[in-house]
Design an enzyme around this catalytic site. Structure first.
Site, PDB file in Angstrom:
ATOM      1  N   LEU A 164       0.852  -1.190   0.000  1.00 53.11           N
ATOM      2  CA  LEU A 164       0.000   0.000   0.000  1.00 53.11           C
ATOM      3  C   LEU A 164       0.889   1.242   0.000  1.00 53.11           C
ATOM      4  O   LEU A 164       1.971   1.247   0.585  1.00 53.11           O
ATOM      5  CB  LEU A 164      -0.897  -0.008   1.240  1.00 53.11           C
ATOM      6  CG  LEU A 164      -1.845  -1.198   1.374  1.00 53.11           C
ATOM      7  CD1 LEU A 164      -2.742  -1.034   2.603  1.00 53.11           C
ATOM      8  CD2 LEU A 164      -2.712  -1.364   0.129  1.00 53.11           C
ATOM      9  N   GLY A 165       0.420   2.293  -0.637  1.00 55.40           N
ATOM     10  CA  GLY A 165       1.182   3.544  -0.673  1.00 55.40           C
ATOM     11  C   GLY A 165       1.267   4.124  -2.077  1.00 55.40           C
ATOM     12  O   GLY A 165       1.258   5.337  -2.256  1.00 55.40           O
ATOM     13  N   HIS A 184       0.002  35.778  17.606  1.00 53.17           N
ATOM     14  CA  HIS A 184       1.045  36.713  17.182  1.00 53.17           C
ATOM     15  C   HIS A 184       2.377  36.306  17.811  1.00 53.17           C
ATOM     16  O   HIS A 184       2.394  35.935  18.991  1.00 53.17           O
ATOM     17  CB  HIS A 184       0.690  38.126  17.631  1.00 53.17           C
ATOM     18  CG  HIS A 184       1.739  39.140  17.275  1.00 53.17           C
ATOM     19  ND1 HIS A 184       1.909  39.581  15.979  1.00 53.17           N
ATOM     20  CD2 HIS A 184       2.682  39.765  18.024  1.00 53.17           C
ATOM     21  CE1 HIS A 184       2.912  40.460  15.961  1.00 53.17           C
ATOM     22  NE2 HIS A 184       3.403  40.580  17.191  1.00 53.17           N
ATOM     23  N   ALA A 220      10.066  16.063 -16.886  1.00 50.79           N
ATOM     24  CA  ALA A 220       8.926  16.269 -15.976  1.00 50.79           C
ATOM     25  C   ALA A 220       7.878  17.090 -16.716  1.00 50.79           C
ATOM     26  O   ALA A 220       7.647  18.256 -16.408  1.00 50.79           O
ATOM     27  CB  ALA A 220       9.388  16.983 -14.714  1.00 50.79           C
TER      28      ALA A 220
HETATM   29  P1  FAD Z   1      -1.126   5.811  -7.362  1.00 53.15           P
HETATM   30  O1  FAD Z   1      -0.524   6.367  -6.150  1.00 53.15           O
HETATM   31  O2  FAD Z   1      -0.447   6.025  -8.670  1.00 53.15           O
HETATM   32  O3  FAD Z   1      -1.267   4.238  -7.109  1.00 53.15           O
HETATM   33  C1  FAD Z   1      -1.684   3.371  -8.106  1.00 53.15           C
HETATM   34  C2  FAD Z   1      -1.277   1.961  -7.702  1.00 53.15           C
HETATM   35  O4  FAD Z   1      -1.945   1.047  -8.569  1.00 53.15           O
HETATM   36  C3  FAD Z   1       0.216   1.673  -7.831  1.00 53.15           C
HETATM   37  O5  FAD Z   1       0.677   1.020  -6.667  1.00 53.15           O
HETATM   38  C4  FAD Z   1       0.280   0.723  -9.042  1.00 53.15           C
HETATM   39  O6  FAD Z   1       1.337  -0.203  -8.953  1.00 53.15           O
HETATM   40  C5  FAD Z   1      -1.062   0.017  -8.943  1.00 53.15           C
HETATM   41  N1  FAD Z   1      -1.584  -0.536 -10.194  1.00 53.15           N
HETATM   42  C6  FAD Z   1      -1.718   0.079 -11.397  1.00 53.15           C
HETATM   43  N2  FAD Z   1      -2.300  -0.747 -12.286  1.00 53.15           N
HETATM   44  C7  FAD Z   1      -2.541  -1.909 -11.624  1.00 53.15           C
HETATM   45  C8  FAD Z   1      -3.137  -3.148 -12.002  1.00 53.15           C
HETATM   46  N3  FAD Z   1      -3.651  -3.359 -13.225  1.00 53.15           N
HETATM   47  N4  FAD Z   1      -3.192  -4.133 -11.068  1.00 53.15           N
HETATM   48  C9  FAD Z   1      -2.710  -3.958  -9.818  1.00 53.15           C
HETATM   49  N5  FAD Z   1      -2.161  -2.798  -9.423  1.00 53.15           N
HETATM   50  C10 FAD Z   1      -2.081  -1.789 -10.307  1.00 53.15           C
HETATM   51  N6  FAD Z   1       0.545  14.676  -4.684  1.00 53.15           N
HETATM   52  C11 FAD Z   1       0.293  15.437  -3.589  1.00 53.15           C
HETATM   53  O7  FAD Z   1      -0.873  15.593  -3.211  1.00 53.15           O
HETATM   54  N7  FAD Z   1       1.306  16.027  -2.889  1.00 53.15           N
HETATM   55  C12 FAD Z   1       2.599  15.892  -3.261  1.00 53.15           C
HETATM   56  O8  FAD Z   1       3.493  16.435  -2.612  1.00 53.15           O
HETATM   57  C13 FAD Z   1       2.895  15.116  -4.404  1.00 53.15           C
HETATM   58  N8  FAD Z   1       4.167  14.965  -4.815  1.00 53.15           N
HETATM   59  C14 FAD Z   1       4.430  14.182  -5.899  1.00 53.15           C
HETATM   60  C15 FAD Z   1       5.749  14.052  -6.317  1.00 53.15           C
HETATM   61  C16 FAD Z   1       6.053  13.279  -7.422  1.00 53.15           C
HETATM   62  C17 FAD Z   1       7.485  13.136  -7.861  1.00 53.15           C
HETATM   63  C18 FAD Z   1       5.014  12.605  -8.110  1.00 53.15           C
HETATM   64  C19 FAD Z   1       5.326  11.729  -9.287  1.00 53.15           C
HETATM   65  C20 FAD Z   1       3.689  12.729  -7.719  1.00 53.15           C
HETATM   66  C21 FAD Z   1       3.387  13.529  -6.609  1.00 53.15           C
HETATM   67  N9  FAD Z   1       2.072  13.714  -6.182  1.00 53.15           N
HETATM   68  C22 FAD Z   1       1.814  14.505  -5.096  1.00 53.15           C
HETATM   69  C23 FAD Z   1       0.943  13.069  -6.858  1.00 53.15           C
HETATM   70  C24 FAD Z   1       0.496  11.796  -6.091  1.00 53.15           C
HETATM   71  O9  FAD Z   1       1.583  10.905  -6.003  1.00 53.15           O
HETATM   72  C25 FAD Z   1      -0.665  11.149  -6.814  1.00 53.15           C
HETATM   73  O10 FAD Z   1      -1.697  12.096  -6.990  1.00 53.15           O
HETATM   74  C26 FAD Z   1      -1.218   9.970  -6.022  1.00 53.15           C
HETATM   75  O11 FAD Z   1      -0.235   9.004  -5.786  1.00 53.15           O
HETATM   76  C27 FAD Z   1      -2.389   9.345  -6.774  1.00 53.15           C
HETATM   77  O12 FAD Z   1      -2.896   8.287  -6.038  1.00 53.15           O
HETATM   78  P2  FAD Z   1      -3.698   7.102  -6.751  1.00 53.15           P
HETATM   79  O13 FAD Z   1      -4.211   6.245  -5.628  1.00 53.15           O
HETATM   80  O14 FAD Z   1      -4.650   7.639  -7.727  1.00 53.15           O
HETATM   81  O15 FAD Z   1      -2.617   6.278  -7.603  1.00 53.15           O
HETATM   82  P1  NAD Z   2       2.990  19.537 -14.517  1.00 51.57           P
HETATM   83  O1  NAD Z   2       1.779  19.437 -15.351  1.00 51.57           O
HETATM   84  O2  NAD Z   2       2.901  20.125 -13.162  1.00 51.57           O
HETATM   85  O3  NAD Z   2       4.116  20.359 -15.285  1.00 51.57           O
HETATM   86  C1  NAD Z   2       4.588  19.977 -16.534  1.00 51.57           C
HETATM   87  C2  NAD Z   2       5.256  21.188 -17.139  1.00 51.57           C
HETATM   88  O4  NAD Z   2       5.964  20.766 -18.282  1.00 51.57           O
HETATM   89  C3  NAD Z   2       4.284  22.272 -17.557  1.00 51.57           C
HETATM   90  O5  NAD Z   2       4.729  23.506 -17.062  1.00 51.57           O
HETATM   91  C4  NAD Z   2       4.313  22.195 -19.081  1.00 51.57           C
HETATM   92  O6  NAD Z   2       4.078  23.447 -19.696  1.00 51.57           O
HETATM   93  C5  NAD Z   2       5.735  21.721 -19.308  1.00 51.57           C
HETATM   94  N1  NAD Z   2       5.959  21.013 -20.570  1.00 51.57           N
HETATM   95  C6  NAD Z   2       5.160  20.110 -21.161  1.00 51.57           C
HETATM   96  N2  NAD Z   2       5.731  19.647 -22.299  1.00 51.57           N
HETATM   97  C7  NAD Z   2       6.936  20.275 -22.399  1.00 51.57           C
HETATM   98  C8  NAD Z   2       7.994  20.226 -23.341  1.00 51.57           C
HETATM   99  N3  NAD Z   2       7.933  19.433 -24.390  1.00 51.57           N
HETATM  100  N4  NAD Z   2       9.068  21.014 -23.141  1.00 51.57           N
HETATM  101  C9  NAD Z   2       9.134  21.838 -22.049  1.00 51.57           C
HETATM  102  N5  NAD Z   2       8.158  21.928 -21.130  1.00 51.57           N
HETATM  103  C10 NAD Z   2       7.076  21.151 -21.298  1.00 51.57           C
HETATM  104  O7  NAD Z   2       3.568  18.029 -14.475  1.00 51.57           O
HETATM  105  P2  NAD Z   2       4.715  17.387 -13.591  1.00 51.57           P
HETATM  106  O8  NAD Z   2       5.592  18.424 -13.010  1.00 51.57           O
HETATM  107  O9  NAD Z   2       5.297  16.306 -14.434  1.00 51.57           O
HETATM  108  O10 NAD Z   2       3.875  16.727 -12.426  1.00 51.57           O
HETATM  109  C11 NAD Z   2       2.829  15.809 -12.759  1.00 51.57           C
HETATM  110  C12 NAD Z   2       1.723  15.900 -11.755  1.00 51.57           C
HETATM  111  O11 NAD Z   2       2.102  15.271 -10.533  1.00 51.57           O
HETATM  112  C13 NAD Z   2       1.358  17.324 -11.338  1.00 51.57           C
HETATM  113  O12 NAD Z   2       0.488  17.925 -12.246  1.00 51.57           O
HETATM  114  C14 NAD Z   2       0.703  17.099 -10.010  1.00 51.57           C
HETATM  115  O13 NAD Z   2      -0.636  16.716 -10.228  1.00 51.57           O
HETATM  116  C15 NAD Z   2       1.478  15.925  -9.447  1.00 51.57           C
HETATM  117  N6  NAD Z   2       2.521  16.424  -8.508  1.00 51.57           N
HETATM  118  C16 NAD Z   2       2.128  17.118  -7.404  1.00 51.57           C
HETATM  119  C17 NAD Z   2       3.080  17.586  -6.518  1.00 51.57           C
HETATM  120  C18 NAD Z   2       2.611  18.340  -5.298  1.00 51.57           C
HETATM  121  O14 NAD Z   2       1.428  18.255  -4.986  1.00 51.57           O
HETATM  122  N7  NAD Z   2       3.473  19.056  -4.617  1.00 51.57           N
HETATM  123  C19 NAD Z   2       4.420  17.388  -6.749  1.00 51.57           C
HETATM  124  C20 NAD Z   2       4.796  16.683  -7.877  1.00 51.57           C
HETATM  125  C21 NAD Z   2       3.831  16.205  -8.756  1.00 51.57           C
END
Ligand code: FAD
Ligand code: NAD
Length: 461
Positions: free
Chosen positions: A44-45, A445, A270
Site C-alpha cells: 500500500l502507498g 502573534h 517532468a
Molecule cells: P497511485 O498512487 O499512482 O497508485 C496506483 C497503484 O496502482 C500503484 O501502486 C500501481 O502499482 C497500482 N496498479 C496500477 N495498475 C494496476 C493493475 N492493473 N493491477 C494492480 N495494481 C495496479 N501529490 C500530492 O498531493 N502532494 C505531493 O506532494 C505530491 N508529490 C508528488 C511528487 C512526485 C514526484 C510525483 C510523481 C507525484 C506527486 N504527487 C503529489 C501526486 C500523487 O503521487 C498522486 O496524486 C497519487 O499518488 C495518486 O494516487 P492514486 O491512488 O490515484 O494512484
Molecule cells: P505539470 O503538469 O505540473 O508540469 C509539466 C510542465 O511541463 C508544464 O509547465 C508544461 O508546460 C511543461 N511542458 C510540457 N511539455 C513540455 C515540453 N515538451 N518542453 C518543455 N516543457 C514542457 O507536471 P509534472 O511536473 O510532471 O507533475 C505531474 C503531476 O504530478 C502534477 O500535475 C501534479 O498533479 C502531481 N505532482 C504534485 C506535486 C505536489 O502536490 N506538490 C508534486 C509533484 C507532482
C-alpha cells in the site's frame, strides 16, 4: 487445486494500493464490507509513498535545511561548507521515512481486515478479475474500485534510450549528483526536484515550453518563486521546447529552439503524467476512458459500469494524493449505501519549493475570465512581524471574496510554510466563511497565519 484455480469472493475488490485505493479499501472495511486490494507491488502507498509525495518531500526537507544553513550566515552563524554523504541520505529516505510509513499502512490494513494481494489485476467482466503474477487467482466482486493512478508522460517526439535520462521515479533514487542537470518542464516536479538537485550541488538548467513557471497558477504567487529559481538554478529558459536529445561521450546533448545545443550529465523529464487506464481489461467492462485516457467517473465515483467505481489520478486532474484520498473515502461510503459525494469546494494545491506556493478555490484570473464580481486582497509579508523574524519577507497572501457577500472564494499563498497555512484557506472556502469571519478570528502573534487575518481585514474597509 493449482493456485490459478483459486477464487476469492469478496464484496469489494480495489485495484491499486495508492492513496485512492487504500482510502477506499479502509472505508469499505470500516463499514463492514469484505475488501481486498490488488496491487502490482503487493504493497500500500502507491506512487505517493514510493515515488512521489513522500520521498520528494523528504529530499526537499534536506534542501530546506541546506538553504537555512546558508541563510544563517546573514546573522553571523557559519557552519562552514556542508558535506553530503549520499548513502546515508538514501537510507534515511527509504528506510526511516518511506519504510516507516509503509509499515504503518500495512498495520492499518491488517487491523481493518483488508487483504493485500500482490499482482496485476485484469478485468474479465463486470463482476470478476484475474490476478496475474506471484499470487494468481480469480477475484469475484460485488463492487470494484479502479485506483490504478498515473505514470510519467514521455517527452513527445524525442526517442532516446539512456539511463542518463530520468523520470521523477529515477531522479528520486538519487543515482548521483550530476554536475550539470537539465530539467525539462517547469511544473510541480521540475521545480521541486530541480530545487533538490540544485541544493545538493548540481548546476540546474530548466526548460519550460510556456511563458512562465507553473502555468495556470496565479502570477502574484509564482513571481517570488520565479525570482528565487533564477538565483538557485544556472539558467531558466521559458517559451522553449527541447527538439532532440542524444547520448554522446557519456553525456546527453540537448537541442532546443533558439538556444542551440548544450550537453548535460543527466536530464530529468517532468512534462506531466498520464492515466494508467490501458492494458487491464477495461474493454471487458462498461467503464469508459475519455480524453487523455482518464476514466470518466461522477461525483460519487460511479463509472459507466454499475459495479465499478474509479478514484484518484486515473480519473483526471488535479492529480493530487489528498484528492485521491477524499475520493476513496467517498466511494467507500457510496458502496456501503451512504449518500456521500465528492462535492468539495476546495482542493488545496501546494508546490513544496522555497518559497512554497499554495492555493485553493477560485483564483483572481479565473474569476475575471468567468466575469464574476470579486474583491481581491493582497497582503505582502514585508509587513509581517513573523516573516521579519524568519528573515523571509518575500511572501504574499491573497484572498478572493465575493464582491457582494464577502464570502471567501479562493486563497493563495507564497512564502515559507505556505503549504501548512493553506489549511485555513481550504477550511474558509469549504465552510463558506466570510472575510469578516477571518478578520475577527484571533490569530496568534507573531505568526504567518496573521497574514490571512490582515488580508481579510483589508476586504472590510
Ligand atoms: P497511485 O498512487 O499512482 O497508485 C496506483 C497503484 O496502482 C500503484 O501502486 C500501481 O502499482 C497500482 N496498479 C496500477 N495498475 C494496476 C493493475 N492493473 N493491477 C494492480 N495494481 C495496479 N501529490 C500530492 O498531493 N502532494 C505531493 O506532494 C505530491 N508529490 C508528488 C511528487 C512526485 C514526484 C510525483 C510523481 C507525484 C506527486 N504527487 C503529489 C501526486 C500523487 O503521487 C498522486 O496524486 C497519487 O499518488 C495518486 O494516487 P492514486 O491512488 O490515484 O494512484
Ligand atoms: P505539470 O503538469 O505540473 O508540469 C509539466 C510542465 O511541463 C508544464 O509547465 C508544461 O508546460 C511543461 N511542458 C510540457 N511539455 C513540455 C515540453 N515538451 N518542453 C518543455 N516543457 C514542457 O507536471 P509534472 O511536473 O510532471 O507533475 C505531474 C503531476 O504530478 C502534477 O500535475 C501534479 O498533479 C502531481 N505532482 C504534485 C506535486 C505536489 O502536490 N506538490 C508534486 C509533484 C507532482
Amino acid at each position: 487445486m493449482v493456485m490459478g484455480d483459486l477464487v476469492n469472493e469478496v464484496d469489494v475488490a480495489v485495484v491499486g494500493g495508492g492513496p485512492g485505493g487504500y482510502s477506499a479499501a479502509f472505508r469499505c472495511a470500516e463499514l463492514g464490507l469484505e475488501t481486498v486490494v490488488v496491487d502490482a507491488g503487493k504493497r500500500l502507498g502507491g506512487a505517493c509513498l514510493y515515488e512521489g509525495c513522500i520521498p520528494s518531500k523528504a529530499l526537499l526537507h534536506v534542501a530546506a535545511v541546506m538553504h537555512e544553513v546558508e541563510r544563517a550566515k546573514e546573522f553571523g552563524l557559519d557552519y562552514g561548507d556542508p558535506r553530503l554523504s549520499l548513502d546515508p541520505l538514501r537510507k534515511w529516505k527509504s528506510e526511516r521515512v518511506v519504510g516507516k510509513l509503509a509499515r504503518g499502512l500495512a498495520a492499518v490494513a491488517k487491523s481493518k481486515g483488508v487483504e493485500v494481494i500482490g499482482g496485476r489485476a485484469v478485468f474479465e467482466d463486470s463482476r470478476s478479475l484475474r490476478v496475474e503474477g506471484d499470487e494468481p487467482q480469480k477475484v469475484r466482486f460485488k463492487h470494484a474500485v479502479i485506483a490504478t493512478g498515473s505514470l510519467p508522460s514521455p517527452l513527445p517526439g524525442v526517442a532516446i534510450h539512456s539511463d542518463r535520462l530520468m523520470d521523477s521515479t529515477a531522479a528520486l533514487e538519487l543515482p548521483d549528483v550530476p554536475e550539470n542537470l537539465l530539467v525539462i518542464g517547469g511544473g510541480y516536479i521540475g521545480l521541486e526536484l530541480g530545487t533538490v538537485y540544485a541544493a545538493l550541488g548540481s548546476r540546474v538548467t530548466l526548460v519550460e515550453m510556456t511563458d512562465g513557471l507553473l502555468p495556470g497558477v496565479d502570477r502574484d504567487l509564482v513571481q517570488p518563486l520565479a525570482r528565487r529559481v533564477e538565483k538557485l538554478f544556472a539558467a531558466v529558459h521559458l517559451k522553449t521546447r527541447v527538439t532532440s536529445l542524444r547520448e554522446a561521450a557519456g553525456r546527453v546533448e540537448a537541442q532546443w529552439e533558439g538556444v542551440g545545443a548544450q550537453s548535460f550529465d543527466r536530464v530529468l523529464v517532468a512534462v506531466g503524467r498520464q492515466a494508467q487506464s490501458a492494458g487491464f481489461g477495461l474493454e471487458n467492462t462498461r467503464v469508459k476512458a475519455g480524453e487523455r485516457g482518464f476514466i470518466q467517473a461522477d461525483e460519487r465515483g460511479r463509472t459507466g459500469d454499475p459495479h465499478i467505481y474509479a478514484v484518484g489520478d486515473v480519473t483526471g486532474e488535479p492529480m493530487l494524493a489528498h484528492r485521491a484520498m477524499r475520493q476513496g473515502k467517498v466511494v467507500g461510503e457510496v458502496i456501503a449505501g451512504r449518500p456521500s459525494a465528492f462535492d468539495n469546494a476546495a482542493v488545496p494545491a501546494v508546490v513544496f519549493t522555497d518559497p512554497e506556493v499554495a492555493w485553493c478555490g477560485l483564483m483572481e484570473a479565473e474569476a475575471q475570465r468567468a466575469g464574476r464580481a470579486v474583491k481581491v486582497a493582497k497582503f505582502q509579508w514585508a509587513a509581517s512581524g513573523r516573516a521579519a523574524t524568519l528573515g523571509r519577507s518575500d511572501g504574499v497572501t491573497k484572498l478572493v471574496a465575493d464582491a457582494e457577500t464577502g464570502r471567501i472564494l479562493g486563497v493563495g499563498l507564497v512564502g515559507p510554510g505556505a503549504g501548512e497555512l493553506i489549511a485555513e484557506g481550504a477550511l474558509a472556502v469549504e465552510t463558506a466563511a466570510l472575510a469578516e469571519d477571518l478578520a475577527v478570528t484571533i490569530h496568534a502573534h507573531p505568526t504567518l497565519s496573521e497574514s490571512l487575518m490582515e488580508a481579510a481585514e483589508s476586504l472590510l474597509h
